[in-house]
Design a protein around this motif. Structure first.
Motif, PDB file in Angstrom:
ATOM      1  N   CYS A   3       0.860  -1.183   0.000  1.00  0.00           N
ATOM      2  CA  CYS A   3       0.000   0.000   0.000  1.00  0.00           C
ATOM      3  C   CYS A   3       0.895   1.231   0.000  1.00  0.00           C
ATOM      4  CB  CYS A   3      -0.920  -0.016   1.222  1.00  0.00           C
ATOM      5  SG  CYS A   3      -0.053   0.242   2.781  1.00  0.00           S
ATOM      6  N   SER A   4       0.297   2.401   0.104  1.00  0.00           N
ATOM      7  CA  SER A   4       1.082   3.637   0.049  1.00  0.00           C
ATOM      8  C   SER A   4       1.969   3.837   1.275  1.00  0.00           C
ATOM      9  CB  SER A   4       0.155   4.841  -0.117  1.00  0.00           C
ATOM     10  OG  SER A   4      -0.675   4.973   1.028  1.00  0.00           O
ATOM     11  N   LEU A   5       1.682   3.156   2.378  1.00  0.00           N
ATOM     12  CA  LEU A   5       2.495   3.300   3.582  1.00  0.00           C
ATOM     13  C   LEU A   5       3.738   2.414   3.566  1.00  0.00           C
ATOM     14  CD1 LEU A   5      -0.184   3.486   6.426  1.00  0.00           C
ATOM     15  CD2 LEU A   5       0.949   5.355   5.218  1.00  0.00           C
ATOM     16  N   PHE A   6       3.810   1.474   2.630  1.00  0.00           N
ATOM     17  CA  PHE A   6       4.951   0.555   2.583  1.00  0.00           C
ATOM     18  C   PHE A   6       5.957   0.997   1.534  1.00  0.00           C
ATOM     19  CE2 PHE A   6       7.140  -3.096   0.743  1.00  0.00           C
ATOM     20  CZ  PHE A   6       7.795  -3.565   1.872  1.00  0.00           C
ATOM     21  N   ARG A   7       7.208   1.069   1.935  1.00  0.00           N
ATOM     22  CA  ARG A   7       8.323   1.346   1.032  1.00  0.00           C
ATOM     23  C   ARG A   7       9.464   0.420   1.417  1.00  0.00           C
ATOM     24  NH1 ARG A   7       5.082   4.201  -1.108  1.00  0.00           N
ATOM     25  NH2 ARG A   7       5.066   6.433  -1.393  1.00  0.00           N
ATOM     26  N   TRP A   8      10.088  -0.198   0.417  1.00  0.00           N
ATOM     27  CA  TRP A   8      11.275  -1.009   0.698  1.00  0.00           C
ATOM     28  C   TRP A   8      12.392  -0.067   1.120  1.00  0.00           C
ATOM     29  CZ3 TRP A   8      11.317  -5.995   1.486  1.00  0.00           C
ATOM     30  CH2 TRP A   8      10.358  -6.794   0.886  1.00  0.00           C
ATOM     31  N   PRO A   9      13.099  -0.382   2.211  1.00  0.00           N
ATOM     32  CA  PRO A   9      14.229   0.456   2.635  1.00  0.00           C
ATOM     33  C   PRO A   9      15.312   0.510   1.552  1.00  0.00           C
ATOM     34  CG  PRO A   9      13.579  -1.022   4.388  1.00  0.00           C
ATOM     35  CD  PRO A   9      12.826  -1.446   3.165  1.00  0.00           C
ATOM     36  N   GLN A  10      15.978   1.637   1.457  1.00  0.00           N
ATOM     37  CA  GLN A  10      17.006   1.826   0.441  1.00  0.00           C
ATOM     38  C   GLN A  10      18.371   1.312   0.880  1.00  0.00           C
ATOM     39  OE1 GLN A  10      16.236   3.082  -2.704  1.00  0.00           O
ATOM     40  NE2 GLN A  10      14.215   2.678  -1.834  1.00  0.00           N
ATOM     41  N   SER A  11      18.591   1.131   2.175  1.00  0.00           N
ATOM     42  CA  SER A  11      19.868   0.612   2.656  1.00  0.00           C
ATOM     43  C   SER A  11      19.660  -0.796   3.223  1.00  0.00           C
ATOM     44  CB  SER A  11      20.457   1.537   3.721  1.00  0.00           C
ATOM     45  OG  SER A  11      19.601   1.588   4.836  1.00  0.00           O
ATOM     46  N   ARG A  12      20.718  -1.577   3.219  1.00  0.00           N
ATOM     47  CA  ARG A  12      20.688  -2.950   3.748  1.00  0.00           C
ATOM     48  C   ARG A  12      19.507  -3.738   3.166  1.00  0.00           C
ATOM     49  NH1 ARG A  12      20.862  -3.191   9.895  1.00  0.00           N
ATOM     50  NH2 ARG A  12      21.524  -5.295   9.441  1.00  0.00           N
TER      51      ARG A  12
END
Length: 137
Positions: A60-69
């Motif tokens: 959903c709009s609240l989920f983003r894959w982290p950019q580090s690790r």
């Protein structure tokens, strides 16, 4: 991550207060049940999970894959999602009904009307239907 709460989150407390106001009585975080549900209603043989969209990998709009690790996070969040599915299957096999209320239904751009969300949840608890999934718009 040590500061992240496993229980007593703001969305969980809002739902608990609304269920109590509707006259429903429940137990919290019963460790003897698979997945350690947030809310357990033994009288209705129903459990409610209030899932954070990030920690349970909700698309959903609240989920983003982290950019580090990225490898670490992919393994961690995939593991959480697999554990969630195992817990729901185990609850089904044990004869428990389950509802999942997603964080996006309670906050953010996709949030639903809180009173309508609670009404849907209370109606499901009293209905005897097998499962319920409440997501944002």
């Amino acid at each position: 991550m040590a500061a992240i709460r496993a229980a007593g989150t703001k969305p969980e407390i809002r739902i608990r207060k609304a269920l109590h106001a509707a006259g429903l009585r429940y137990r919290l975080n019963v460790t003897s049940l698979p997945g350690k549900p947030d809310i357990v209603l033994p009288r209705f043989r129903a459990v409610v999970f209030i899932h954070g969209c990030f920690w349970h990998r909700h698309e959903c709009s609240l989920f983003r894959w982290p950019q580090s690790r990225t490898d670490f996070w992919r393994e961690k969040l995939d593991g959480n999602a697999v554990r969630d599915q195992k817990a729901l299957r185990a609850l089904d096999e044990a004869g428990w009904r389950h509802a999942v209320v997603w964080e996006c239904s309670l906050k953010g751009n996709e949030k639903l009307n809180f009173d309508e969300t609670v009404h849907r949840l209370v109606a499901w608890i009293r209905s005897g239907e097998k499962s319920l999934d409440i997501r944002g718009k």
